[in-house]
Write an enzyme that holds these catalytic residues in place. Structure first.
Site, PDB file in Angstrom:
ATOM      1  N   CYS A 155       6.762  11.973   6.666  1.00 24.58           N
ATOM      2  CA  CYS A 155       5.402  12.351   6.400  1.00 24.58           C
ATOM      3  C   CYS A 155       4.480  12.011   7.208  1.00 24.58           C
ATOM      4  CB  CYS A 155       5.233  12.238   4.904  1.00 24.58           C
ATOM      5  SG  CYS A 155       5.429  10.372   4.684  1.00 24.58           S
TER       6      CYS A 155
ATOM      7  N   HIS B 225      -2.024  10.644   3.476  1.00 28.66           N
ATOM      8  CA  HIS B 225      -1.887   9.744   4.098  1.00 28.66           C
ATOM      9  C   HIS B 225      -3.121   9.883   5.151  1.00 28.66           C
ATOM     10  CE1 HIS B 225       1.812   8.482   2.527  1.00 28.66           C
ATOM     11  NE2 HIS B 225       2.622   8.742   3.469  1.00 28.66           N
TER      12      HIS B 225
END
Lengths: 339, 339
Positions: B125, B238
């Site tokens: 990710c 993130h």
């Protein structure tokens, strides 16, 4: 000898009292000043209740003034304090870039403090934490480039920053939207890449402070520094990921050994034992934790590392008191004769 | 055509259902699989209740299998799924580094997906989020060095990661000590520079994934990448601070314009208007936010920037569905004839 704290009721003021209680600094009396709003309140020092006074307009009859009431107050009042005979150790950014004001981290450039002309500046908290790890490496290996990404706690904005994090987190956990007053956006469960004002070059002032101040403290204007300063939802202790390009190649083990014998640093670097710098372990600690020391994958012979330091202590209160201790140990702080 | 999700009840599985509802992917039937513990539960898809089945031992009668049940299950079962005629789009790290498994972000290297031999890997990710911003810059200016510091959300560890953050934060706000089960240390109001296992070189596997996978997706093994991967107390999205050393000098404005016409990216870069990437605004969004675009102060002509991307979407579910869409749009996904 008489010590005064200006800004005694703030987050850093609170830490100043606590650090002074444990300090080797010898003094007879402690005066506490804050805004008129706080005047009359009391704070405990070594078991005694001390009354907070409103910061006066002019001079303060003290030998050392630890100023932590913000840049505007320092800028306006420090000249009068100096004229009154005090040495001012200033925690704001008001004088840090003046050529005749030393910017001091005692473990790195304590001797600069002895050349003061009345004012000694305490560095920005992010800088103070980083420079304890970087200065010894610079002396031994010559830092050419330094890239810093910060993970900064809400107490960087004082007690009200911590209050906003706690109160607004409580709101979110109860299904309400968070609001913001201290920070530019709601801080609970968020990340805000914006600390202090934006400059023309797209960097924030906080980011530029790390560049300007690290160069001044280390005494090397050729050092190239890029910083991204980011506020995250923690209470205290600033963490920083640092990548260093070096003149002379270093190994992680040699850097570990170098930092283990450097003042103000605790090497906390045992990944197998899950030991690395963290706010949880660094908060309340005088030493700055340094770990995750490893070979850089972008610079041959360079080093990557991670630091965590309680910015209310080494980044502010502790460093200020250590400057006063350094002056006294070097005979540069003599109390006035008082009637 | 028949699509199957393996790991339908997890955090990424939840997002896969939601992304598939809005997807242009044409299929007739959706099959949901999870661990035996979840078998019999139901999930809603386009208003219909679908029953979750236990993942079978052998083949699954589907044309596309979106696998998100962890590396061990993918490793063990994907060969049988491929043998059964399905194309497997795998969200785990089990096959990402196999030479004959394409690692695909459709906006960057979609054509690689067409060369699959049954398995297509979805990147880590953190990598997927970064590469959307970095790949266009690499094509135009040639990235030589890339330094990344991450601010990773607890949902990188799945739903249980988010649950631990929320529950333990609640404990701390009520004056109790936080504990930890999912993470290596308590996560509320803390920072943990440790994601995935430590490698011999002192980097974590998460950090090395960013290096290995970015090089594979961009198709340039000479690219030097150093990463510090850090877990922080956020729920999803993130964020990453990225510094780029470039072959050919770039200006912030040229990079802003380049990224504004790049797929999968939203340029959010108006500091004066307090607009920059943040989890608060990037969560739930398909595009990755990119901002804080500025001249590097350590590399001549280099660029510093900040990204925030919902890693459950672009870092996982969205990217997987986009790979399936890419295959279908290019005639590389044909449903089997079924009785």
């Amino acid at each position: 000898m008489r010590v005064a704290i200006v800004g005694a009721t703030g987050a850093v003021g609170h830490e100043l009292l606590s650090v002074l209680e444990k300090s080797s600094l010898q003094f007879d009396e402690l005066l506490l000043f804050a805004s008129p709003r706080s005047a009359g309140s009391t704070l405990t020092f070594k078991g005694q209740e001390l009354t907070v006074q409103a910061t006066p307009e002019g001079a303060i009859d003290a030998d050392v003034i630890l100023a932590s009431a913000g840049g505007a107050i320092s800028k306006a009042k420090a000249p009068a304090w100096v004229a009154g005979g005090a040495v001012v150790i200033d925690n704001s950014s008001a004088f840090r870039y003046d050529a005749d004001v030393p910017l001091v981290v005692p473990e790195v450039n304590g001797e600069a403090a002895l050349r003061h002309k009345g004012i000694i500046a305490n560095p920005n908290c992010t800088t103070a934490v980083a420079v304890l790890a970087v200065a010894p490496i610079h002396r031994e290996y010559g830092v050419k480039r330094m890239i810093v990404s910060t993970y900064q706690a809400t107490s960087g904005a004082g007690q009200k920053g911590m209050d906003e994090l706690l109160e607004q987190t409580h709101m979110v956990l109860h299904g309400k939207d968070a609001t913001n007053d201290v920070f530019a956006h709601p801080i609970p469960f968020n990340v805000i890449p914006h600390i202090d004002a934006f400059q023309d070059n797209g960097y924030t002032k906080e980011e530029m402070k790390v560049a300007w101040e690290t160069r001044k403290i280390i005494g090397d204007e050729s050092l190239k520094i890029s910083c991204t300063a980011v506020r995250i939802p923690t209470l205290r202790t600033h963490s920083e990921a640092i990548t260093l390009d070096l003149e002379r190649p270093a190994t992680p083990q040699a850097v570990r050994e170098l930092l283990a014998r450097s003042a103000g640093v605790e090497v906390r670097d045992d990944p197998g034992g899950k030991l690395y710098p963290m706010p949880m372990t660094a908060s309340g600690k005088y030493d700055v934790e340094v770990g995750r020391i490893r070979e850089s994958l972008v610079f041959d012979g360079g080093i990557d590392l991670f630091v965590a330091g309680d910015q209310l202590l080494k980044g502010a209160a502790l460093n200020a008191v250590q400057i006063a201790e350094y002056l006294q140990e070097h005979g540069a702080l003599k109390g006035k004769q008082r009637a």
